[in-house]
Write a protein that holds these residues in place. Structure first.
Motif, PDB file in Angstrom:
ATOM      1  N   THR A   2     -26.645 -24.724   9.341  1.00 52.34           N
ATOM      2  CA  THR A   2     -26.751 -23.635   8.375  1.00 52.34           C
ATOM      3  C   THR A   2     -26.752 -24.193   6.960  1.00 52.34           C
ATOM      4  N   ASP A   3     -27.411 -23.465   6.096  1.00 50.77           N
ATOM      5  CA  ASP A   3     -27.413 -23.854   4.687  1.00 50.77           C
ATOM      6  C   ASP A   3     -26.059 -23.523   4.088  1.00 50.77           C
ATOM      7  N   LYS A   4     -25.559 -24.418   3.272  1.00 49.15           N
ATOM      8  CA  LYS A   4     -24.282 -24.177   2.598  1.00 49.15           C
ATOM      9  C   LYS A   4     -24.557 -23.940   1.131  1.00 49.15           C
ATOM     10  N   HIS A   5     -23.968 -22.907   0.621  1.00 47.73           N
ATOM     11  CA  HIS A   5     -24.084 -22.582  -0.796  1.00 47.73           C
ATOM     12  C   HIS A   5     -22.686 -22.677  -1.391  1.00 47.73           C
ATOM     13  N   TYR A   6     -22.546 -23.466  -2.407  1.00 49.15           N
ATOM     14  CA  TYR A   6     -21.244 -23.682  -3.002  1.00 49.15           C
ATOM     15  C   TYR A   6     -21.082 -22.795  -4.226  1.00 49.15           C
ATOM     16  N   VAL A   7     -19.875 -22.257  -4.370  1.00 45.69           N
ATOM     17  CA  VAL A   7     -19.560 -21.420  -5.530  1.00 45.69           C
ATOM     18  C   VAL A   7     -18.344 -22.008  -6.214  1.00 45.69           C
ATOM     19  N   ASP A   8     -18.154 -21.601  -7.437  1.00 44.40           N
ATOM     20  CA  ASP A   8     -17.010 -22.074  -8.214  1.00 44.40           C
ATOM     21  C   ASP A   8     -15.743 -21.371  -7.728  1.00 44.40           C
ATOM     22  N   LYS A   9     -14.813 -22.143  -7.198  1.00 45.46           N
ATOM     23  CA  LYS A   9     -13.582 -21.591  -6.626  1.00 45.46           C
ATOM     24  C   LYS A   9     -12.780 -20.809  -7.670  1.00 45.46           C
ATOM     25  N   ASN A  10     -12.717 -21.322  -8.883  1.00 43.70           N
ATOM     26  CA  ASN A  10     -11.946 -20.627  -9.918  1.00 43.70           C
ATOM     27  C   ASN A  10     -12.573 -19.292 -10.283  1.00 43.70           C
ATOM     28  N   SER A  11     -13.899 -19.220 -10.302  1.00 40.11           N
ATOM     29  CA  SER A  11     -14.556 -17.948 -10.609  1.00 40.11           C
ATOM     30  C   SER A  11     -14.245 -16.912  -9.539  1.00 40.11           C
ATOM     31  N   ILE A  12     -14.322 -17.310  -8.283  1.00 35.21           N
ATOM     32  CA  ILE A  12     -14.000 -16.384  -7.187  1.00 35.21           C
ATOM     33  C   ILE A  12     -12.539 -15.967  -7.271  1.00 35.21           C
ATOM     34  N   ARG A  13     -11.677 -16.930  -7.534  1.00 36.82           N
ATOM     35  CA  ARG A  13     -10.232 -16.621  -7.636  1.00 36.82           C
ATOM     36  C   ARG A  13      -9.965 -15.621  -8.755  1.00 36.82           C
ATOM     37  N   ASN A  14     -10.569 -15.849  -9.917  1.00 34.41           N
ATOM     38  CA  ASN A  14     -10.367 -14.915 -11.036  1.00 34.41           C
ATOM     39  C   ASN A  14     -10.902 -13.519 -10.713  1.00 34.41           C
ATOM     40  N   TRP A  15     -12.040 -13.439 -10.006  1.00 34.50           N
ATOM     41  CA  TRP A  15     -12.604 -12.146  -9.634  1.00 34.50           C
ATOM     42  C   TRP A  15     -11.670 -11.420  -8.669  1.00 34.50           C
ATOM     43  N   ILE A  16     -11.129 -12.136  -7.688  1.00 34.90           N
ATOM     44  CA  ILE A  16     -10.204 -11.525  -6.717  1.00 34.90           C
ATOM     45  C   ILE A  16      -8.974 -10.983  -7.437  1.00 34.90           C
ATOM     46  N   ILE A  17      -8.433 -11.772  -8.362  1.00 38.09           N
ATOM     47  CA  ILE A  17      -7.232 -11.335  -9.099  1.00 38.09           C
ATOM     48  C   ILE A  17      -7.533 -10.083  -9.926  1.00 38.09           C
ATOM     49  N   SER A  18      -8.691 -10.049 -10.590  1.00 34.91           N
ATOM     50  CA  SER A  18      -9.011  -8.865 -11.399  1.00 34.91           C
ATOM     51  C   SER A  18      -9.241  -7.640 -10.510  1.00 34.91           C
ATOM     52  N   GLU A  19      -9.890  -7.819  -9.353  1.00 37.66           N
ATOM     53  CA  GLU A  19     -10.096  -6.699  -8.418  1.00 37.66           C
ATOM     54  C   GLU A  19      -8.765  -6.232  -7.843  1.00 37.66           C
TER      55      GLU A  19
END
Length: 112
Positions: A2-19
Motif C-alpha cells: 500500500t502507498d504510505k502518505h506521511y503527515v505532520d504528527k504535530n499538526s494532527i495532534r494540535n487539530w485533535i486537541i482543538s477538536e
C-alpha cells in the motif's frame, strides 16, 4: 504494497486537541462521545501507534556471498592455469604431429 502518505504528527495532534476542546464540555452524548474518541486518538498518536515503520535492512548474508566469490575466483584461476599450460604445451610443440615426428627422427638418428 500500500502507498504510505506521511503527515505532520504535530499538526494532527494540535487539530485533535482543538477538536477535543470544542466538544469536551458538550452536554449531548454525541459531544462527549466525540471528545472521548478524540482523546483515544490522541493517546494512540502519542503512543506511536501511527508512527511509520522503521526502514528495513536487506538480509545480506556476507559469508554466503564471500563463498560464492571465492568459488568463482577458484574456477577462473583453474581456467587461466589450464589455458597457460595448454599454451606452453603448444609453444613447445609437445603433443603435435610435427613434434612427435621430429622426436622420432631424432631418436632414430641417435640409435646405433
Amino acid at each position: 504494497m500500500t502507498d504510505k502518505h506521511y503527515v505532520d504528527k504535530n499538526s494532527i495532534r494540535n487539530w485533535i486537541i482543538s477538536e477535543k476542546t470544542e466538544f469536551k464540555d458538550g452536554e449531548s452524548n454525541y459531544a462527549r462521545g466525540r471528545a472521548d474518541g478524540l482523546e483515544l486518538l490522541l493517546r494512540l498518536l502519542d503512543g506511536g501507534k501511527f508512527d511509520p515503520d522503521p526502514p528495513q535492512q536487506p538480509d545480506i548474508q556476507a559469508e554466503s556471498l564471500i563463498q560464492q566469490k571465492d568459488a568463482e575466483i577458484a574456477r577462473l584461476n583453474k581456467i587461466i592455469k589450464d589455458a597457460i599450460d595448454e599454451n606452453e604445451r603448444l609453444l613447445s610443440g609437445e603433443g603435435t604431429e610435427e613434434y612427435d615426428s621430429a622426436l622420432t627422427e631424432l631418436l632414430k638418428e641417435d640409435t646405433p
